[in-house]
Design an enzyme around this catalytic site. Structure first.
Site, PDB file in Angstrom:
ATOM      1  N   LYS A  83       1.869   4.171  -0.943  1.00 16.85           N
ATOM      2  CA  LYS A  83       1.737   3.280   0.206  1.00 16.85           C
ATOM      3  C   LYS A  83       2.361   3.925   1.440  1.00 16.85           C
ATOM      4  O   LYS A  83       3.523   4.353   1.390  1.00 16.85           O
ATOM      5  CB  LYS A  83       2.518   1.993  -0.082  1.00 16.85           C
ATOM      6  CG  LYS A  83       1.663   0.780  -0.390  1.00 16.85           C
ATOM      7  CD  LYS A  83       2.586  -0.388  -0.662  1.00 16.85           C
ATOM      8  CE  LYS A  83       1.910  -1.695  -0.547  1.00 16.85           C
ATOM      9  NZ  LYS A  83       2.840  -2.805  -0.790  1.00 16.85           N
TER      10      LYS A  83
HETATM   11  O1  G3P Z   1       3.240  -6.134  -0.778  1.00 12.52           O
HETATM   12  C1  G3P Z   1       3.159  -6.534   0.530  1.00 12.52           C
HETATM   13  C2  G3P Z   1       2.954  -7.996   0.790  1.00 12.52           C
HETATM   14  O2  G3P Z   1       2.162  -8.601  -0.162  1.00 12.52           O
HETATM   15  C3  G3P Z   1       4.124  -8.744   1.300  1.00 12.52           C
HETATM   16  O3  G3P Z   1       3.994 -10.144   1.240  1.00 12.52           O
HETATM   17  O4  G3P Z   1       4.872 -12.424   1.386  1.00 12.52           O
HETATM   18  O5  G3P Z   1       6.354 -10.485   2.020  1.00 12.52           O
HETATM   19  O6  G3P Z   1       4.471 -11.166   3.480  1.00 12.52           O
HETATM   20  P1  G3P Z   1       4.982 -11.102   2.069  1.00 12.52           P
END
Ligand code: G3P
Length: 216
Positions: A83
């Site tokens: 990533k």
């Molecule tokens: O892996 C990245 C992503 O899914 C993060 O999610 O909930 O932290 O915005 P969030």
């Protein structure tokens, strides 16, 4: 649409794999921090549990650093996807890693233009963050719809991996748009199974089954 788990918890990944419905995993520094363990060790364990793609996030800000981290990650297991963030340096790293045969997931994508740059850089996955857009009063799914249209126009093969999923409606909308993958927290995965009418239906069938005369 494939379903990935957005978690670094080996326990959740095991349960996901056992369900037969989870085909990949995405991790990030925040998720690893929650597990309180060494990133490389956690990745090694995750890759031994699931055969599908496992995204591992670089933390360098320059392309050289990202490439170095990415190459090190790729040595952990065959199914690692590196990533990198959507920045100028991230796109340089994406191009270099892709040329070396290492798959890249471009993360922190909040617009279709960013997704266009990721595809032009050879990204294997692009990760639009729908929940974080919703958080600031934008409609995250609109970006996914735009990416789908842009990629369709030029037959880009970069897969749309909907991230920052917070609820089952995000999953449904991603599927309606035709996204390739939604990566979901384990709690959202569990919610997808649930319906009160299913629970009530099972209860009623079991109650009625008890009343059916049985041969001794
Ligand atoms: O892996 C990245 C992503 O899914 C993060 O999610 O909930 O932290 O915005 P969030």
């Amino acid at each position: 649409m494939e379903l990935f788990l957005d978690t670094a918890s080996a326990q959740e990944i095991k349960k996901g794999v056992e369900s037969g419905l989870i085909t990949g995993v995405t991790t990030n520094p925040t998720l690893i921090m929650k597990e309180g363990r060494d990133y490389n060790e956690a990745l090694k364990e995750i890759c031994s549990i699931i055969k599908g793609p496992v995204s591992a996030e670089t933390v360098s800000l320059d392309a050289d650093g990202m490439v170095k981290e990415g190459i090190a990650f790729s040595k952990i297991a065959k199914n690692i996807v590196v990533k990198v963030p959507m920045t100028v340096e991230g796109m340089k790293a994406c191009q270099r890693l892709t040329k070396q045969g290492i798959k890249v997931n471009v993360t922190l994508v909040f617009s279709a233009n960013q997704a266009l740059l990721a595809a032009k850089s050879g990204a294997y996955f692009v990760s639009p963050f729908v929940g974080r857009l919703d958080d600031i009063g934008k409609i995250g799914m609109d970006v996914v719809r735009e990416i789908k249209q842009v990629y369709g126009n030029y037959k880009f093969t970069t897969k749309i991996l909907v991230a920052s999923v917070r609820n089952p409606i995000h999953v449904l909308d991603a599927a309606k748009i035709g996204a390739d993958i939604a990566t979901v927290p384990y709690s959202v995965f569990e919610q997808l199974f649930k319906h009160t009418l299913t629970d009530a239906g099972i209860k009623k069938f079991l109650e009625d089954w008890e009343k059916v005369p049985k041969r001794k």
